[in-house]
Design an enzyme around this catalytic site. Structure first.
Site, PDB file in Angstrom:
ATOM      1  N   THR A 158       9.812  -7.512   0.010  1.00  0.00           N
ATOM      2  CA  THR A 158      10.378  -6.163   0.089  1.00  0.00           C
ATOM      3  C   THR A 158      11.308  -5.987   1.274  1.00  0.00           C
ATOM      4  OG1 THR A 158       9.759  -3.858   0.538  1.00  0.00           O
ATOM      5  CG2 THR A 158       8.230  -5.514   1.282  1.00  0.00           C
ATOM      6  N   TYR A 214       2.295  -2.342   4.737  1.00  0.00           N
ATOM      7  CA  TYR A 214       2.822  -2.885   3.483  1.00  0.00           C
ATOM      8  C   TYR A 214       3.878  -3.951   3.795  1.00  0.00           C
ATOM      9  CZ  TYR A 214       5.739  -3.117  -0.688  1.00  0.00           C
ATOM     10  OH  TYR A 214       6.485  -3.570  -1.747  1.00  0.00           O
TER      11      TYR A 214
END
Ligand code: UDP
Length: 327
Positions: free
Chosen positions: A117, A141
């Site tokens: 990501t 995350y």
């Protein structure tokens, strides 16, 4: 036909990857614990229920299908939750991925495609984000995904695990044929929440902060259509099958849109007002995340075909009106 093990194949991006794999002549084998995925979304190949932490189950599935490659999508992926429950992100994402990577190597499989990501970059004002940019994630995350990238590099060095890492920007849209789409419970992502608000399925959208250092004060993101995104994965698989070196690719279009701009486009596409109010910033959000790289185009030959905001919102809207899954 070659089998590809798709972790998270019952989820949003994983299910679109399964469809693309099946269309490209592979058999996608979905491995998913159904915590956030939907069995209804598994339509393009066999389903094996299991958890990433369950090594014995993984070994069984590797032995049964002898996959030519792994595409690893399964992960917890919500920024808000990562801020309040970081331990779950480290355990599920990092420990789970390590277990999967060890099982992959033990099974003799050496091709691995990983969904990472742009959240691994963090907030970097005025820096063009390309694959060589420094990674300073702002939340567990992004940090968990960066750690998995590191694990893959170590396993490449030690065991020759060839891998392609895709750093996604913001994924939106749905299968234009309406077979599958984005369906999270609870939903936290901007486009589906906005469509819910337009549709009266929720009271309204809350815009998380209008005091960012951007032209209209709202956060800027680079939105990419889920079908374009999974197309890149097929190219990544080809790349590995050709024996090319392990590589990192950003997947974004290079165009950034603010939350207010997404609202304006949604109004235009749906021809309906977007009820919204302004709220405080969401912890862990970066001001601006826009890809500054064309590596996926120049090296993989990737072309984004559906990644205009209009098309992404129109495809999501079509799915939103007709599609849903049941547990
Ligand atoms: N956002 C918002 N309201 C919402 C959900 C998201 O204003 O209810 C904003 C969020 O702050 C971010 C952008 O929309 O700037 C995209 O958020 P999303 O959660 O969809 O993806 P992320 O960028 O966190 O991966």
């Amino acid at each position: 036909m070659k089998h590809i093990l798709v972790t998270g194949g019952a989820g949003y991006i994983g299910s679109h990857a399964c469809k693309a794999l099946a269309q490209a002549g592979y058999v996608p084998v979905t491995y998913d614990n159904l915590n956030t995925g939907w069995q209804d979304a598994v339509k393009f190949g066999p389903f094996e229920q299991g958890d990433l932490m369950d090594r014995a189950r993984l070994d069984e599935v590797f032995a049964k299908y002898e996959p030519a490659a792994v595409m690893h999508f399964a992960a917890l992926s919500q920024v808000g939750e990562a801020m309040s429950e970081p331990g779950r992100y480290w355990a599920n994402n990092v420990m789970g991925s390590l277990t999967l990577i060890e099982a992959t190597v033990a099974a003799g499989c050496r091709n691995f495609v990983f969904s990472s990501t742009c959240a691994t970059y963090g907030d970097q004002d005025n820096v063009v984000l390309n694959e060589d940019s420094a990674q300073h994630p702002l939340n567990a995350y992004g940090a968990s995904k960066r750690a998995i990238e590191d694990i893959l590099r170590d396993f490449q060095a030690a065991y020759g695990l060839n891998h392609v890492i895709f750093r996604y920007f913001n994924v939106a849209g749905a299968d234009p044929e309406g077979e599958i789409g984005e369906f999270h419970r609870p939903e936290t992502h901007l486009v589906p929440l906005m469509l819910d608000a337009i549709d009266g399925k929720r009271d309204g959208l809350t815009v998380f902060g209008t005091d960012y250092d951007t032209p209209d004060g709202t956060c800027i993101r680079d939105y990419v259509h889920v079908c374009d995104l999974v197309d890149a994965h097929i190219l990544g698989l080809d790349w590995l099958e050709q024996g090319k070196e392990s590589r990192v690719f950003n997947l974004g279009t290079g165009s950034g849109f603010s939350v207010m701009e997404v609202i304006e486009h949604s109004k235009a596409v749906t021809n309906r007002p977007v009820p919204y109010s302004v709220g405080p910033r969401r912890a862990g959000d970066c001001t601006k995340l826009v890809s500054g790289s064309v590596r996926a185009e120049t090296e993989l030959g990737w072309r984004a075909k559906r990644s205009t905001l209009e098309t992404m919102i129109a495809d999501a809207w079509r799915w939103h009106q007709n599609g849903h899954y049941e547990k």
